[in-house]
Design an enzyme around this catalytic site. Structure first.
Site, PDB file in Angstrom:
ATOM      1  N   HIS A 483       0.839  -1.205   0.000  1.00  0.00           N
ATOM      2  CA  HIS A 483       0.000   0.000   0.000  1.00  0.00           C
ATOM      3  C   HIS A 483       0.877   1.259   0.000  1.00  0.00           C
ATOM      4  O   HIS A 483       0.712   2.145  -0.853  1.00  0.00           O
ATOM      5  CB  HIS A 483      -0.908  -0.014   1.229  1.00  0.00           C
ATOM      6  CG  HIS A 483      -1.804   1.173   1.357  1.00  0.00           C
ATOM      7  ND1 HIS A 483      -3.142   1.132   1.035  1.00  0.00           N
ATOM      8  CD2 HIS A 483      -1.560   2.453   1.766  1.00  0.00           C
ATOM      9  CE1 HIS A 483      -3.673   2.336   1.227  1.00  0.00           C
ATOM     10  NE2 HIS A 483      -2.736   3.152   1.680  1.00  0.00           N
ATOM     11  N   GLU A 484       1.790   1.332   0.959  1.00  0.00           N
ATOM     12  CA  GLU A 484       2.631   2.530   1.052  1.00  0.00           C
ATOM     13  C   GLU A 484       3.549   2.655  -0.156  1.00  0.00           C
ATOM     14  O   GLU A 484       3.867   3.762  -0.592  1.00  0.00           O
ATOM     15  CB  GLU A 484       3.439   2.512   2.359  1.00  0.00           C
ATOM     16  CG  GLU A 484       2.609   2.514   3.628  1.00  0.00           C
ATOM     17  CD  GLU A 484       1.532   3.590   3.661  1.00  0.00           C
ATOM     18  OE1 GLU A 484       1.716   4.661   3.039  1.00  0.00           O
ATOM     19  OE2 GLU A 484       0.488   3.369   4.306  1.00  0.00           O
ATOM     20  N   HIS A 487       1.819   4.484  -2.930  1.00  0.00           N
ATOM     21  CA  HIS A 487       1.974   5.932  -2.764  1.00  0.00           C
ATOM     22  C   HIS A 487       3.362   6.375  -3.221  1.00  0.00           C
ATOM     23  O   HIS A 487       3.522   7.406  -3.887  1.00  0.00           O
ATOM     24  CB  HIS A 487       1.801   6.326  -1.295  1.00  0.00           C
ATOM     25  CG  HIS A 487       0.394   6.316  -0.801  1.00  0.00           C
ATOM     26  ND1 HIS A 487      -0.637   6.963  -1.459  1.00  0.00           N
ATOM     27  CD2 HIS A 487      -0.160   5.766   0.313  1.00  0.00           C
ATOM     28  CE1 HIS A 487      -1.757   6.805  -0.773  1.00  0.00           C
ATOM     29  NE2 HIS A 487      -1.502   6.082   0.301  1.00  0.00           N
ATOM     30  N   HIS A 490       3.731   6.731  -6.878  1.00  0.00           N
ATOM     31  CA  HIS A 490       3.075   7.970  -7.311  1.00  0.00           C
ATOM     32  C   HIS A 490       4.067   9.132  -7.208  1.00  0.00           C
ATOM     33  O   HIS A 490       4.112  10.013  -8.080  1.00  0.00           O
ATOM     34  CB  HIS A 490       1.852   8.227  -6.426  1.00  0.00           C
ATOM     35  CG  HIS A 490       0.754   8.975  -7.108  1.00  0.00           C
ATOM     36  ND1 HIS A 490      -0.458   9.218  -6.509  1.00  0.00           N
ATOM     37  CD2 HIS A 490       0.668   9.564  -8.325  1.00  0.00           C
ATOM     38  CE1 HIS A 490      -1.236   9.897  -7.334  1.00  0.00           C
ATOM     39  NE2 HIS A 490      -0.572  10.127  -8.434  1.00  0.00           N
TER      40      HIS A 490
END
Length: 690
Positions: A483-484, A487, A490
């Protein structure tokens, strides 16, 4: 010399953590604010007519050093804080807020911006430039540029109060978390808990110079206890302690602070012409209005609740067999783990040896290479703020995937180029707040022909290695890392011109798409087989276990959905119905608006709002719904990958464009360019409930 005010001479001008002293921060902020104000003055006093270049673009690139110093300071205040750092934060926050208000309410500056905005047709701007102009103009209006002088002063005071009080909220939660620990001296009280976890509790006791075992409220300590401990009384005691964080009427209580924060936000919204703070926030989100958000959350609630109730009935049957007539919230994790083991023959302790942290990290690095052509090399010469931190240099290689997605001629050789620095900080410690997050020490932007690359950080709280074993992750921790890392991608792949449109600088309800999207790969058997290997023997996780992980993806999905919906509904009501708190306690308000999503009795001694840092300290005020909103996006996006093959280079290339575009386009348009259509809520419902 103050290192924070100089040009850094470190590799890639990375943060010189080893040279920064606490006493540097306050004078550095004061000096850099003065420097930034001079840059603003130069824009205002320019004798030429306002243009996009000399006003909007100049403003976008101003204050770069101040931004970097702020990123360093506030990131450290979350990941490696101290009493001294927290005291500095109390001094620095109002200074920065005052500076920000001074700029956003500067009439001369706004007049130049407005002149460019009113004449934008004559500038023939490209899409990104037009987005920057629109966002700049709206940002000033939303910061009070159109208010009279008296109201500007009111807004400035409100902003400073909000800054300080939200900071205090987070400090109280951290202090309250650290204040409690359970010292256990009888090993029988640890019945049911795996030996590896017991070893961690022994290490914690040793660090405190105590005999026996110590359990804390830090998640890697608390969650395993609630999941495995057979001693129901102790589970209750721990759950009560966790539920009383900043809710016990003591020194670190946040109940009054919640009311103060919400009243300040309401005052801010009213001053700016909005009915409530949610209206103010959602104007700049994909969802647009509180009504649309509540309708969205209620639609999911209606569909998910029957599944959740059915799941809880299964758990109650297990509890009843143990003589428990009325299950409580502190029984949930224990019986959910029992049921999961019965249904799928899976438990975290059996799986953890197959997920050593180093292996999982290599897997996510490998996936990033396969999809997006990224490679990672550890650097030991780049300063770090703690010995646990590792730093990687990230490159973009001319991989086979990229060549397929973007064909080259015979004369063009794929090149390897530097993309980013990546800091990873995985283990809990006293000065680190709970949870997991991605952040940035430096934004990406393009200026004077140079593409200045970002410095990205991932911070987690995974179980530490012991003297006998490496850090072994639960499967939930595996998905947390992915999940992290979504990010982080991105941020690392950002390729925009302006720093304030770069990376994760997107609409808030779009920001969780990359992170939640990447979690999907953890459940794909063909990918799991590449890295789920026993840390001692190298044995691949057996096929039946891999299959059961895939099958278990939706285990307790109804319960988890209702839990998230409860947070989202509570958040939206806090920010639309603050007047109700005049005659209600925080606990009463919380119970009223989470009633429809609660599956266990409410305990009068506990409340989650006083430690709900996402909305009272972080950026999720009137925005917690965005996790579910983004789930619709990520389910729809991954469905597209599955239709074409999860490693399909063309699909990956299109998603890479979405990631690299940051906030340069309207998120729905960006999504439609990738997918070919708007996201469908049915994709989420199909994934969650079949």
């Amino acid at each position: 010399m103050n290192i924070l005010t100089e040009n850094f001479t470190t590799p890639y001008q990375s943060a010189p953590f080893d040279q920064i002293k606490n006493e540097d921060y306050l004078p550095a902020f004061k000096e850099l604010i003065q420097k930034s104000e001079k840059e603003i003055d130069a824009i205002i006093n320019n004798n030429e007519e306002p243009t996009f270049e000399n006003t909007i673009e100049a403003l976008a690139f101003s204050g770069d050093q101040l931004d970097r110093a702020s990123n360093i300071f506030f990131n450290l205040n979350s990941a490696e804080t101290s009493d001294e750092l927290q005291q500095i934060a109390q001094e620095v926050s109002p200074i920065l807020t005052e500076y920000s208000s001074k700029i956003s309410q500067n009439e001369a500056l706004f007049n130049r911006i407005k002149k460019v905005y009113d004449q934008k047709e004559k500038y023939h701007l490209n899409e990104e430039q037009e987005m920057l102009l629109n966002e700049t103009y709206k940002g000033f209006v939303r910061s009070g540029a159109l208010l009279n002088e008296e109201d500007k002063e009111k807004l400035k005071k409100i902003s400073m109060d909000l800054s300080l009080k939200s900071l205090q909220f987070g400090q109280n939660v951290l202090a309250s978390t650290n204040a409690y620990f359970k010292h256990i001296t009888n090993k029988e009280d640890l019945a049911g808990i795996p030996e590896a976890i017991i070893d961690q509790y022994a290490e914690e006791a040793k660090e405190r110079n105590l005999e026996g075992w110590v359990v804390t409220l830090q998640y890697p300590s608390y969650i395993p206890f609630m999941t495995y401990a057979e001693n129901r009384d102790l589970r209750k005691e721990l759950a009560l302690a966790n539920g009383k964080k900043s809710f016990d009427g003591g020194e670190f209580d946040n109940q009054n602070l919640i009311k103060e924060l919400l009243n300040l936000k309401q005052q801010k919204a009213k001053l700016l012409g909005y009915a409530n703070y949610a209206d103010y926030v959602l104007e700049e989100r994909m969802a647009k209005s509180p009504t649309k958000v509540i309708d969205f959350l209620n639609e999911l609630l209606t569909k998910a609740k029957p599944y959740a109730e059915k799941e809880i009935e299964e758990l109650k049957a297990l509890a009843k067999a143990d003589g428990i007539d009325e299950m409580q919230g502190y029984d949930h994790a224990f019986y959910a783990e029992k049921l999961r083991k019965a249904k799928y023959d899976l438990n975290d302790e059996e799986l953890k040896p197959y997920f050593p942290l180093a292996q999982v990290q290599e897997a996510v690095f490998g996936l990033s290479k396969q999809l997006f052509g990224l490679t990672f090399e550890e650097r030991n010469d780049i300063p770090k703020y703690h010995e646990d931190v590792k730093v990687y240099e990230v490159f973009e290689a001319g991989s086979k995937i990229l060549q397929q997605a973007q064909p080259t001629t015979d004369n063009q050789q794929p090149t390897t180029k530097y993309k980013s620095l990546l800091y990873v900080d995985y283990f809990p410690r006293k000065g680190k707040r709970a949870g997991a997050w991605m952040t940035s020490y430096k934004n990406q932007y393009q200026k004077d022909g140079e593409n200045s690359r970002p410095h990205i950080s991932i911070v987690c709280n995974f179980s530490k290695p012991t003297k006998d074993t490496p850090s072994l992750l639960t499967f939930q921790e595996v998905t947390t890392l992915f999940h992290e890392f979504g990010h982080a991608l991105h941020g690392m792949l950002a390729n925009t011109q302006y720093p304030n449109l770069s990376g994760t600088s997107v609409k808030w309800d779009f920001v969780e798409l990359p992170s939640q999207f990447l979690e999907n790969f953890c459940y794909e058997p063909e990918f799991l087989k590449t890295f789920a290997k026993h840390y001692k023997t190298g044995e691949v996780l057996p096929d039946e276990k891999i299959e059961k992980i895939a099958q278990s993806k939706n285990f307790m999905e109804g319960y988890q959905t209702l839990r998230q919906l409860g947070f989202g509904i509570l958040d939206m009501n806090y920010h639309t119905k603050v007047a109700e708190l005049e005659n209600k306690s925080v606990k009463e308000f919380e119970d009223d608006y989470t009633k429809a999503t609660q599956l266990y009795p409410s305990n009068p001694e506990t409340a989650m709002s006083p430690s709900f840092s996402h909305i009272f300290q972080g950026g999720y005020s009137a925005g917690y719904y965005s996790y579910k909103w983004a789930e619709v996006l990520d389910a729809d996006a991954f469905q597209y990958f599955k239709e074409n093959g999860i490693f399909d280079p063309e699909t990956a290339a299109k998603f890479k464009v979405l990631l690299s575009s940051g906030g340069t386009k309207d998120p729905m348009e960006l999504y439609k360019s990738f997918r070919g259509s708007e996201p469908k809520v049915e994709s989420l419902l199909k994934r969650a409930f079949g």
